[in-house]
Scaffold this active site. Structure first.
Site, short mmCIF file in Angstrom:
data_model
loop_
_atom_site.label_atom_id
_atom_site.label_comp_id
_atom_site.label_asym_id
_atom_site.label_seq_id
_atom_site.Cartn_x
_atom_site.Cartn_y
_atom_site.Cartn_z
N THR A 172 13.77 12.77 2.50
CA THR A 172 13.28 11.54 3.12
C THR A 172 13.44 11.73 4.61
OG1 THR A 172 14.00 10.31 1.21
CG2 THR A 172 13.79 9.03 3.21
N SER A 182 13.97 1.74 -4.67
CA SER A 182 14.32 2.64 -3.57
C SER A 182 15.64 2.20 -2.95
CB SER A 182 13.23 2.59 -2.51
OG SER A 182 13.60 3.35 -1.37
N ARG A 193 5.47 1.77 -0.84
CA ARG A 193 6.14 2.54 -1.88
C ARG A 193 5.13 3.03 -2.91
NH1 ARG A 193 10.75 5.39 -2.84
NH2 ARG A 193 11.85 4.77 -4.73
N THR A 198 9.08 9.04 2.48
CA THR A 198 9.68 10.12 1.70
C THR A 198 8.71 10.74 0.71
OG1 THR A 198 11.58 10.65 0.28
CG2 THR A 198 10.48 8.58 -0.17
O1 DON Z 1 13.56 5.88 -2.27
C1 DON Z 1 14.66 6.40 -2.39
O2 DON Z 1 15.70 5.79 -2.35
C2 DON Z 1 14.75 7.91 -2.56
N1 DON Z 1 13.54 8.42 -3.20
C3 DON Z 1 14.96 8.53 -1.23
C4 DON Z 1 15.11 10.04 -1.36
C5 DON Z 1 15.92 10.61 -0.27
O3 DON Z 1 16.39 9.95 0.60
C6 DON Z 1 16.16 12.07 -0.38
N2 DON Z 1 16.74 12.54 0.88
N3 DON Z 1 17.54 13.04 1.37
#
Ligand code: DON
Length: 581
Positions: free
Chosen positions: A388, A457, A109, A406
């Protein structure tokens, strides 16, 4: 994971070239009979959001690599072919389960830069300034992807690192043909999100300024150069070589926060997985700084107690139980979760069956409960008012990798440095300390910004086993909807006796505590069931069909060593690939 001899990179490039030029069926020749949109193989399967990246992973398997090698090759290829989310400038999580039954996770992360502060996204009036977190130079966290992939490879990989990165560099250098949807997406991105950043428009705009169309070739020469440097120099080329110099210099020039010291200090961390059980299955998920594993286990623990037997996936009785369980699990997420290196999270208690009993105690099987009433201790303003990508890999020996990574928003910060897009992950922190409302804002202390801290996240890469044997590999994008999307796949297989295709295709459900609204993909409930849910007191909003998540998954039959790869048609370029015989 037994060691095999290293094979030369050109074997992967050649296999990739042959797979890329063939149809899915031909590429997967030698696989056993399966519906046209599934790939069934005893030689391993890779399922991802882009066919060339799945092929890159399958080529690594064919070259004698294991699931981790294939995951590394797939991840680097996605950084080229799936620019909205595939990345080297972002971060993510990898759950790994070896055929011997041991499991671990790699946390890569992003981290807050050392110069960040808890209130850095608030304006003079104390309001969150969306422009600063949504895009641009102050929105990125310190990228973790290259260190994470390198950590997984150093621990488990068999093939030489360079062999796994070079194919992606070749894809970026020689280019690849755009599908219609990707061409449209790039046109949109260049017109809107990337427009303020000249290097980004230069990288992703059509040379000469025209509109991308299906069949056009996208070449990314700067990204090819960065990938070639990472292939030859390893992760240090990114974190302390010319790439780091370039990133830090441009950050400084644009008043961004990431400095060379941030990059030099970044480490990926191997962490124990979060574990739970449901209906005789074991759930192996991601722990903090992801809330994904814990949210899924808390929902499943409650559903086990509430009992799903005799209920169907679209019934009001199931949906009511599911929404109530979601509401409570996401409240615990908001209350407790953040980077466990900075904040104490009572994980053992949250994951326990005893705690699930407390959570379900207030559920009335005929009436909706209120998110505000349940979480009033943390709501400070009751007046108010998703890119993501996930891929799954199983190799011939039954080693499995579940990887979600992501840039946060599609195309991340919009900023391209040294050929790659930087994330905008800082927006995942609680940006206004102490302010939690009945909308989307959460201000609990656990996820407030601090230098070097990882932002919370929802990414939920998961591996499910039954009787000690691998059964399912799944995950999804979708921000806070992710644990729910993955739960829909897990529950389809473990509770509703669905085949994997039906479990993945099935319309999805989401409730995240606040806003106190259940979001149902069209088709998740009949009009009559929607009426019944509303009559119980639920606020229900129908979402467009196929709008939640993108869950590329694998079902494994340990008795025959057969992996069934099912791509999610919600992403148009996705595909399952197996190594040719
Ligand atoms: O880490 C996370 O939960 C978010 N930054 C994920 C972002 C995401 O899934 C956007 N997609 N569709």
């Amino acid at each position: 994971m037994p060691l095999h001899r290293h094979r030369p990179a050109r074997a992967i490039v050649a296999l990739l070239a042959s797979c890329a030029s063939l149809s899915l069926v031909a590429c997967a020749r030698g696989t056993t009979a399966a519906p046209a949109d599934e790939v069934v193989s005893t030689r391993g399967v890779v399922v991802s959001a882009h066919h060339l990246a799945s092929d890159a992973g399958a080529a690594a398997l064919a070259a004698g690599g294991n699931a981790v090698d294939a995951a590394v090759a797939t991840a680097f290829a996605l950084a080229v072919t799936h620019p909205s989310a595939g990345n080297i400038g972002g971060g993510g999580f990898m759950v790994i389960r070896l055929a011997d039954g041991t499991a671990t996770t790699i946390d890569y992360r992003e981290k807050a830069p050392l110069a960040s502060t808890p209130t850095m996204y608030l304006d003079a009036k104390g309001r969150i300034s969306p422009s600063a977190t949504d895009s641009g130079w102050r929105s990125p966290g310190v990228p973790g992807t290259v260190r994470g992939l390198a950590a997984a490879h150093a621990r488990f990989g068999k093939l030489p690192w360079a062999d796994l990165v070079r194919p992606a560099a070749a894809l970026a250098e020689h280019g690849f043909a755009l599908s219609g949807p990707l061409a449209q997406e790039l046109n949109w991105a260049v017109d809107s999100f990337l427009a303020p950043f000249p290097a980004s428009v230069a990288a992703y705009g059509k040379p000469g300024g025209g509109r991308w169309a299906a069949g056009d070739t996208l070449k990314l020469p700067q990204l090819a150069r960065a990938l070639a440097a990472i292939a030859e120099g390893g992760p240090d080329a990114f974190y302390s070589g010319w790439i780091a110099d370039s990133l830090a210099a441009q950050m400084k020039a644009h008043r961004g926060l990431i400095a060379r010291a941030d990059l030099a200090a970044y480490q990926a961390i191997e962490r124990a997985p979060v574990r739970g059980t449901f209906n005789g299955y074991e759930i192996i998920g991601m722990g903090p700084p992801s809330s994904g594993g814990a949210v899924m286990v808390m929902v499943l623990n409650q559903l086990e107690l509430l009992g799903l037997s005799g209920l169907t996936r679209g019934s009001a009785a199931y949906l009511h139980r599911r929404i109530e369980a979601d509401r409570r699990a996401y409240l615990e997420r908001a209350r407790w979760m953040g980077d466990a290196d900075f904040t104490a999270i009572p994980m053992e208690r949250l994951l326990s069956k005893a705690y699930a009993k407390e959570l379900v105690a207030g559920i009335d099987t005929a009436r909706a409960s209120s998110s505000l009433a349940l979480g009033k201790d943390i709501v400070t303003d009751a007046g108010e008012s998703r890119e993501t990508t996930h891929f799954s890999v199983v190799d011939a020996e039954g080693n499995a990798v579940s990887n979600t990574y992501t840039l946060e928003g599609g195309y991340g910060s919009g900023v391209v440095v040294a050929g790659f897009l930087l994330n905008n992950e800082m927006g995942d922190f609680n940006k206004k300390p102490g302010y939690t409302n009945t909308g989307w804002a959460i201000g609990t202390p656990a996820n407030v910004i601090a230098p070097g801290k990882r932002m919370l996240s929802s990414m939920s890469p998961v591996i499910v086993t039954k009787d000690g044997a691998l059964r399912l590999v799944a995950g999804s994008p979708g921000g806070r909807t992710i644990p729910n999307t993955v739960l829909d796949v897990v529950l389809g297989v473990t509770a509703f006796d669905q085949g994997l295709r039906d479990a993945v295709d099935g319309a999805r459900v989401h409730h995240q505590w606040m806003p106190d609204t259940a979001y149902l993909e069209a088709g998740a409930a009949t009009p009559e069931v929607l009426r019944a849910l509303r009559a119980m007191g639920h606020v229900v909003k129908e979402e467009p069909a196929r709008s939640q998540g993108d869950a590329h998954s694998i079902l494994y039959d340990a008795a025959t060593g057969t992996a069934r790869g099912v791509n999610d048609h919600r992403s148009p370029d996705s595909k399952a690939s197996a190594p040719p015989r």
